[in-house]
Design a protein around this motif. Structure first.
Motif, PDB file in Angstrom:
ATOM      1  N   MET A 110       0.813  -1.213   0.000  1.00 31.83           N
ATOM      2  CA  MET A 110       0.000   0.000   0.000  1.00 31.83           C
ATOM      3  C   MET A 110       0.854   1.274   0.000  1.00 31.83           C
ATOM      4  O   MET A 110       0.341   2.379  -0.211  1.00 31.83           O
ATOM      5  CB  MET A 110      -0.929  -0.013   1.211  1.00 31.83           C
ATOM      6  N   LYS A 111       2.140   1.128   0.229  1.00 32.99           N
ATOM      7  CA  LYS A 111       3.024   2.292   0.212  1.00 32.99           C
ATOM      8  C   LYS A 111       3.156   2.882  -1.191  1.00 32.99           C
ATOM      9  O   LYS A 111       3.575   4.030  -1.342  1.00 32.99           O
ATOM     10  CB  LYS A 111       4.388   1.918   0.793  1.00 32.99           C
ATOM     11  N   ILE A 112       2.780   2.112  -2.203  1.00 31.39           N
ATOM     12  CA  ILE A 112       2.730   2.668  -3.564  1.00 31.39           C
ATOM     13  C   ILE A 112       1.753   3.831  -3.598  1.00 31.39           C
ATOM     14  O   ILE A 112       2.019   4.883  -4.190  1.00 31.39           O
ATOM     15  CB  ILE A 112       2.317   1.590  -4.584  1.00 31.39           C
ATOM     16  N   GLY A 113       0.599   3.656  -2.959  1.00 31.16           N
ATOM     17  CA  GLY A 113      -0.400   4.731  -2.923  1.00 31.16           C
ATOM     18  C   GLY A 113       0.097   5.958  -2.192  1.00 31.16           C
ATOM     19  O   GLY A 113      -0.206   7.099  -2.579  1.00 31.16           O
ATOM     20  N   VAL A 114       0.871   5.749  -1.128  1.00 32.17           N
ATOM     21  CA  VAL A 114       1.438   6.886  -0.397  1.00 32.17           C
ATOM     22  C   VAL A 114       2.399   7.657  -1.286  1.00 32.17           C
ATOM     23  O   VAL A 114       2.398   8.896  -1.309  1.00 32.17           O
ATOM     24  CB  VAL A 114       2.156   6.395   0.881  1.00 32.17           C
ATOM     25  N   LEU A 115       3.198   6.950  -2.079  1.00 32.26           N
ATOM     26  CA  LEU A 115       4.154   7.617  -2.964  1.00 32.26           C
ATOM     27  C   LEU A 115       3.429   8.426  -4.039  1.00 32.26           C
ATOM     28  O   LEU A 115       3.833   9.545  -4.362  1.00 32.26           O
ATOM     29  CB  LEU A 115       5.074   6.584  -3.608  1.00 32.26           C
ATOM     30  N   VAL A 116       2.353   7.875  -4.586  1.00 33.04           N
ATOM     31  CA  VAL A 116       1.567   8.624  -5.580  1.00 33.04           C
ATOM     32  C   VAL A 116       0.989   9.887  -4.945  1.00 33.04           C
ATOM     33  O   VAL A 116       1.036  10.979  -5.532  1.00 33.04           O
ATOM     34  CB  VAL A 116       0.446   7.737  -6.164  1.00 33.04           C
ATOM     35  N   ALA A 117       0.457   9.761  -3.730  1.00 34.64           N
ATOM     36  CA  ALA A 117      -0.119  10.924  -3.051  1.00 34.64           C
ATOM     37  C   ALA A 117       0.943  11.974  -2.759  1.00 34.64           C
ATOM     38  O   ALA A 117       0.678  13.183  -2.848  1.00 34.64           O
ATOM     39  CB  ALA A 117      -0.795  10.474  -1.759  1.00 34.64           C
ATOM     40  N   PHE A 118       2.159  11.539  -2.427  1.00 35.08           N
ATOM     41  CA  PHE A 118       3.244  12.492  -2.182  1.00 35.08           C
ATOM     42  C   PHE A 118       3.536  13.290  -3.437  1.00 35.08           C
ATOM     43  O   PHE A 118       3.640  14.527  -3.388  1.00 35.08           O
ATOM     44  CB  PHE A 118       4.502  11.757  -1.714  1.00 35.08           C
ATOM     45  N   TYR A 119       3.681  12.605  -4.566  1.00 35.47           N
ATOM     46  CA  TYR A 119       4.018  13.314  -5.795  1.00 35.47           C
ATOM     47  C   TYR A 119       2.843  14.135  -6.327  1.00 35.47           C
ATOM     48  O   TYR A 119       3.048  15.100  -7.065  1.00 35.47           O
ATOM     49  CB  TYR A 119       4.531  12.336  -6.849  1.00 35.47           C
ATOM     50  N   ARG A 120       1.650  13.775  -5.955  1.00 33.02           N
ATOM     51  CA  ARG A 120       0.511  14.615  -6.324  1.00 33.02           C
ATOM     52  C   ARG A 120       0.579  15.955  -5.598  1.00 33.02           C
ATOM     53  O   ARG A 120       0.193  16.990  -6.154  1.00 33.02           O
ATOM     54  CB  ARG A 120      -0.799  13.903  -5.976  1.00 33.02           C
ATOM     55  N   LYS A 121       1.101  15.953  -4.383  1.00 29.06           N
ATOM     56  CA  LYS A 121       1.125  17.173  -3.571  1.00 29.06           C
ATOM     57  C   LYS A 121       2.375  18.007  -3.785  1.00 29.06           C
ATOM     58  O   LYS A 121       2.308  19.240  -3.864  1.00 29.06           O
ATOM     59  CB  LYS A 121       1.007  16.810  -2.086  1.00 29.06           C
ATOM     60  N   PHE A 122       3.547  17.352  -3.901  1.00 25.51           N
ATOM     61  CA  PHE A 122       4.810  18.081  -3.910  1.00 25.51           C
ATOM     62  C   PHE A 122       5.433  18.098  -5.302  1.00 25.51           C
ATOM     63  O   PHE A 122       5.429  17.095  -6.015  1.00 25.51           O
ATOM     64  CB  PHE A 122       5.797  17.450  -2.927  1.00 25.51           C
ATOM     65  N   THR A 123       5.996  19.249  -5.666  1.00 24.74           N
ATOM     66  CA  THR A 123       6.680  19.402  -6.944  1.00 24.74           C
ATOM     67  C   THR A 123       8.182  19.229  -6.787  1.00 24.74           C
ATOM     68  O   THR A 123       8.845  18.643  -7.648  1.00 24.74           O
ATOM     69  CB  THR A 123       6.384  20.781  -7.555  1.00 24.74           C
ATOM     70  N   THR A 124       8.733  19.747  -5.702  1.00 23.17           N
ATOM     71  CA  THR A 124      10.159  19.583  -5.416  1.00 23.17           C
ATOM     72  C   THR A 124      10.324  18.665  -4.212  1.00 23.17           C
ATOM     73  O   THR A 124       9.428  18.544  -3.370  1.00 23.17           O
ATOM     74  CB  THR A 124      10.818  20.941  -5.137  1.00 23.17           C
ATOM     75  N   VAL A 125      11.487  18.023  -4.142  1.00 24.84           N
ATOM     76  CA  VAL A 125      11.764  17.058  -3.079  1.00 24.84           C
ATOM     77  C   VAL A 125      13.014  17.500  -2.339  1.00 24.84           C
ATOM     78  O   VAL A 125      14.081  17.677  -2.948  1.00 24.84           O
ATOM     79  CB  VAL A 125      11.969  15.635  -3.662  1.00 24.84           C
ATOM     80  N   THR A 126      12.911  17.674  -1.031  1.00 25.30           N
ATOM     81  CA  THR A 126      14.058  18.053  -0.215  1.00 25.30           C
ATOM     82  C   THR A 126      14.910  16.822   0.081  1.00 25.30           C
ATOM     83  O   THR A 126      14.489  15.675  -0.150  1.00 25.30           O
ATOM     84  CB  THR A 126      13.601  18.677   1.105  1.00 25.30           C
TER      85      THR A 126
END
Length: 362
Positions: A110-126
């Motif tokens: 289910m962590k695949i879904g978390v990764l999709v949600a992260f990239y839906r929200k954030f444009t840059t990654v620290t």
């Protein structure tokens, strides 16, 4: 849910951690009596036009072969020891499901879904976020996963879970449920269904192979800028570059077992595995010379599922699917490697995550 590192240590310790626990289904259930060639599989209709030229795969035959193999391994539909397999042909959109309509604990897949949600929200990654992503997808670290959920929810894990759920809803993936943060212990009592059709699924973390596979197929289409994919509804925030990065991170998850062990070493496997004591699974995107496909496998046995049985079974199913797509270049045998206790996060991956360096899929 147990983290990858915790379980790997348990598997690597003395025989007590495995041999002292049940490794077969309850004796009261006669599993061998149901070893019949009945196929419990569904074959879907095509949903998109072919984009590659290769020999069509006989999905109906593949479903029957997988079903027969799982029964020989005593994974019997409707019993306390069962499994399901989903394959989607990414040329035609056709799919098969062996032992359909069974709901399992989604575990770390289910962590695949978390990764999709992260990239839906954030444009840059620290740098800190890149480290959390790598730990979640490669180490399967639950604390890192929960930290990302909280980031997605602007400091609220509840809001983060709602954001993940919103993706599932908009893609009509009704059997994907993530209703609480990831746990480092197995859920008990009222958190687990006792319905065999639910395969003792965790009430708050559950999935079907079909819906996990459909999510991966949507990521694939997004990465190719294919507007027919479900993630097109998020095109304003989820670009092909972001989807390629999701695939890139999933390809960095090198386990040497499960689905990976059923394809040649030269074939990249973008996947996320997950397991607890009773449920083991792997969900993957595989791109081969004979065609691209999604493969999701989940196996379950009430009380305890021995990984010495489940892991080779998943590798063999993977080999069967690979060979169906590549009949001129068949893999003669699976090639599982010892699962590494170390978590191999590379500096290059962390750098790619921060600068958004997402390579092309092919």
């Amino acid at each position: 849910m147990l983290s990858r590192r915790f379980l790997l240590i348990a598997f690597a310790l003395s025989s007590f951690s495995i041999a002292a626990l049940p490794t077969v289904a309850p004796a009261a259930q006669d599993l061998t009596a149901t070893l019949v060639p009945t196929v419990t599989a569904t074959v879907s209709a095509p949903t998109m036009q072919a984009t590659q030229q290769s020999v069509p795969v006989d999905l109906a035959k593949l479903a029957k072969d997988i079903d027969n193999y799982l029964r020989i391994q005593k994974f019997i539909p409707g019993s306390t020891r069962q499994g399901s397999v989903y394959v989607q042909d990414l040329r035609s959109g056709q799919s098969i499901t062996v032992n359909a309509d069974v709901i399992y604990s989604g575990v770390s897949m289910m962590k695949i879904g978390v990764l999709v949600a992260f990239y839906r929200k954030f444009t840059t990654v620290t740098a800190a976020q890149a480290n959390l992503i790598a730990k979640m997808m490669i180490c399967s670290d639950n604390d890192a996963s929960n930290a990302l959920i909280t980031l997605i929810g602007d400091g609220s894990s509840a809001k983060g879970l709602i954001a993940v759920t919103d993706i599932f809803h908009k893609l009509s993936l009704a059997h994907l449920v993530l209703g609480r943060p990831f746990l480092n212990v197995n859920p008990e009592g009222n958190n687990v269904s006792s319905n065999p059709q639910d395969a003792d699924a965790d009430t708050y973390n559950r999935a079907t192979p079909d819906d996990l596979g459909s999510l991966i197929a949507a990521i694939y289409k997004c990465a190719l800028a294919d507007q027919s994919g479900g993630l097109a509804v998020f095109s304003d925030t989820l670009s092909p570059d972001k989807c390629r990065m999701i695939v890139h991170v999933m390809r960095a998850d090198h386990l040497g077992a499960l689905i990976e062990a059923g394809v040649p070493n030269s074939v990249p496997v973008a996947h996320k595995q997950g397991w607890d004591g009773e449920t083991h699974g792997d969900a993957a995107l595989i791109m081969t010379a004979g065609g691209d496909y999604v493969l999701t496998i989940i196996l379950h046995q009430r009380t305890w599922l021995n990984h010495l049985t489940s892991f080779p079974a998943m590798s063999e199913v993977s080999r069967m699917v690979y060979n169906a797509y590549n009949p001129a270049h068949k893999l003669n045998a699976t090639h599982a490697q010892p699962i590494p206790l170390a978590c191999p996060i590379t500096d290059s991956l962390l750098s790619d995550l921060q600068i958004g360096n997402a390579p092309l899929l092919k």
